[in-house]
Design an enzyme around this catalytic site. Sequence first.
Site, PDB file in Angstrom:
ATOM      1  N   ARG A   1       0.832  -1.219   0.000  1.00 37.50           N
ATOM      2  CA  ARG A   1       0.000   0.000   0.000  1.00 37.50           C
ATOM      3  C   ARG A   1       0.865   1.267   0.000  1.00 37.50           C
ATOM      4  O   ARG A   1       0.453   2.311  -0.491  1.00 37.50           O
ATOM      5  CB  ARG A   1      -0.940  -0.036   1.208  1.00 37.50           C
ATOM      6  CG  ARG A   1      -1.999   1.075   1.236  1.00 37.50           C
ATOM      7  CD  ARG A   1      -3.057   0.726   2.264  1.00 37.50           C
ATOM      8  NE  ARG A   1      -4.109   1.719   2.405  1.00 37.50           N
ATOM      9  CZ  ARG A   1      -4.242   2.556   3.436  1.00 37.50           C
ATOM     10  NH1 ARG A   1      -3.372   2.526   4.435  1.00 37.50           N
ATOM     11  NH2 ARG A   1      -5.247   3.401   3.494  1.00 37.50           N
TER      12      ARG A   1
ATOM     13  N   ILE B   1      -7.523   7.298  -0.279  1.00 35.63           N
ATOM     14  CA  ILE B   1      -7.277   5.861  -0.475  1.00 35.63           C
ATOM     15  C   ILE B   1      -8.084   5.192   0.629  1.00 35.63           C
ATOM     16  O   ILE B   1      -8.061   5.623   1.783  1.00 35.63           O
ATOM     17  CB  ILE B   1      -5.768   5.529  -0.388  1.00 35.63           C
ATOM     18  CG1 ILE B   1      -5.487   4.037  -0.621  1.00 35.63           C
ATOM     19  CG2 ILE B   1      -5.154   5.968   0.935  1.00 35.63           C
ATOM     20  CD1 ILE B   1      -3.977   3.721  -0.769  1.00 35.63           C
ATOM     21  N   SER B   2      -8.834   4.144   0.275  1.00 31.66           N
ATOM     22  CA  SER B   2      -9.728   3.519   1.256  1.00 31.66           C
ATOM     23  C   SER B   2      -8.949   2.817   2.358  1.00 31.66           C
ATOM     24  O   SER B   2      -7.765   2.502   2.218  1.00 31.66           O
ATOM     25  CB  SER B   2     -10.631   2.494   0.566  1.00 31.66           C
ATOM     26  OG  SER B   2     -11.254   3.068  -0.552  1.00 31.66           O
ATOM     27  N   GLN B   3      -9.673   2.574   3.435  1.00 37.35           N
ATOM     28  CA  GLN B   3      -9.132   1.821   4.568  1.00 37.35           C
ATOM     29  C   GLN B   3      -8.844   0.379   4.089  1.00 37.35           C
ATOM     30  O   GLN B   3      -9.687  -0.230   3.434  1.00 37.35           O
ATOM     31  CB  GLN B   3     -10.233   1.810   5.617  1.00 37.35           C
ATOM     32  CG  GLN B   3      -9.885   1.322   6.958  1.00 37.35           C
ATOM     33  CD  GLN B   3     -11.086   1.494   7.893  1.00 37.35           C
ATOM     34  OE1 GLN B   3     -12.011   2.261   7.606  1.00 37.35           O
ATOM     35  NE2 GLN B   3     -11.077   0.771   8.973  1.00 37.35           N
ATOM     36  N   PRO B   4      -7.669  -0.175   4.389  1.00 37.51           N
ATOM     37  CA  PRO B   4      -7.343  -1.510   3.893  1.00 37.51           C
ATOM     38  C   PRO B   4      -8.391  -2.586   4.227  1.00 37.51           C
ATOM     39  O   PRO B   4      -8.689  -3.433   3.382  1.00 37.51           O
ATOM     40  CB  PRO B   4      -6.011  -1.834   4.583  1.00 37.51           C
ATOM     41  CG  PRO B   4      -5.417  -0.514   4.896  1.00 37.51           C
ATOM     42  CD  PRO B   4      -6.542   0.450   5.107  1.00 37.51           C
TER      43      PRO B   4
END
Length: 216
Positions: A36, A62-65
């Site tokens: 990431r 960027i989205s939360q993993p």
Amino acid sequence: MSDESLAERKMQFLFTLRTRGVTDKRTLAAMEKVDRGDFLRGLFAERAYEDMPLPIACGQTISQPSIVGLMTQALQVDPRHRVLEIGTGSGYQAAVLAQIARRVYTIDRHPRLVKDAEVIFDRLGLGNITTFAGDGSHGLSDQAPFDRIIVTAAAEDPPGPLLAQLKINGIMVLPVGQSDTVQSLIRVLRTETGYEYEELRPVRFVPLVEGLARDD
Ligand code: SAH
């Protein structure tokens, strides 16, 4: 960062994904492979392994993993699939999907984000991702129908053209609801006769906005 602490952070990252419900083997293997940190800049890159959404260019995130993991797992992607993603953003979700799917088509309304993501895909040798700048709510009729569709920005309802571009037995995963209130992550299954909807969990995404961005 020393190699050792990097390895430790990665272990912790995968552990957190599991405790937050990402249990699918293919999804975990894909997320182990994609770093990431490659999709973040400057100080934010150091926080890549935190389970947090983080800012990227053009005022996007960027989205939360764990959400990337839960969405990937809910899509039930397999190596024969052609997947459409609406909302390239940093490119991280597309890169995760590209580890599993045959081909990923990803589209963003910000040409700058698309260009930045292309550079990263090239550097990582991810040759099975095709990028487009445009309004993804119309889908990609030239390449339709798709086995899987993922939308990473929230609309009030699933956009009609995307429903139409889903194959029979195809799955679409997307957040729906008003951007500043509660949104739900839903899964849509296209059957021979219509569509089945399933609510997965509450989420918070940036809104799906009409038209190509001109402010890059
Ligand atoms: N999947 C991304 C996170 C995306 S954030 C990642 O892994 O980093 C949501 C993205 O959706 C933003 O980049 C935003 O520009 C894009 N977006 C919003 N409305 C859109 C539209 N109508 N068509 C295409 N992209 C859109």
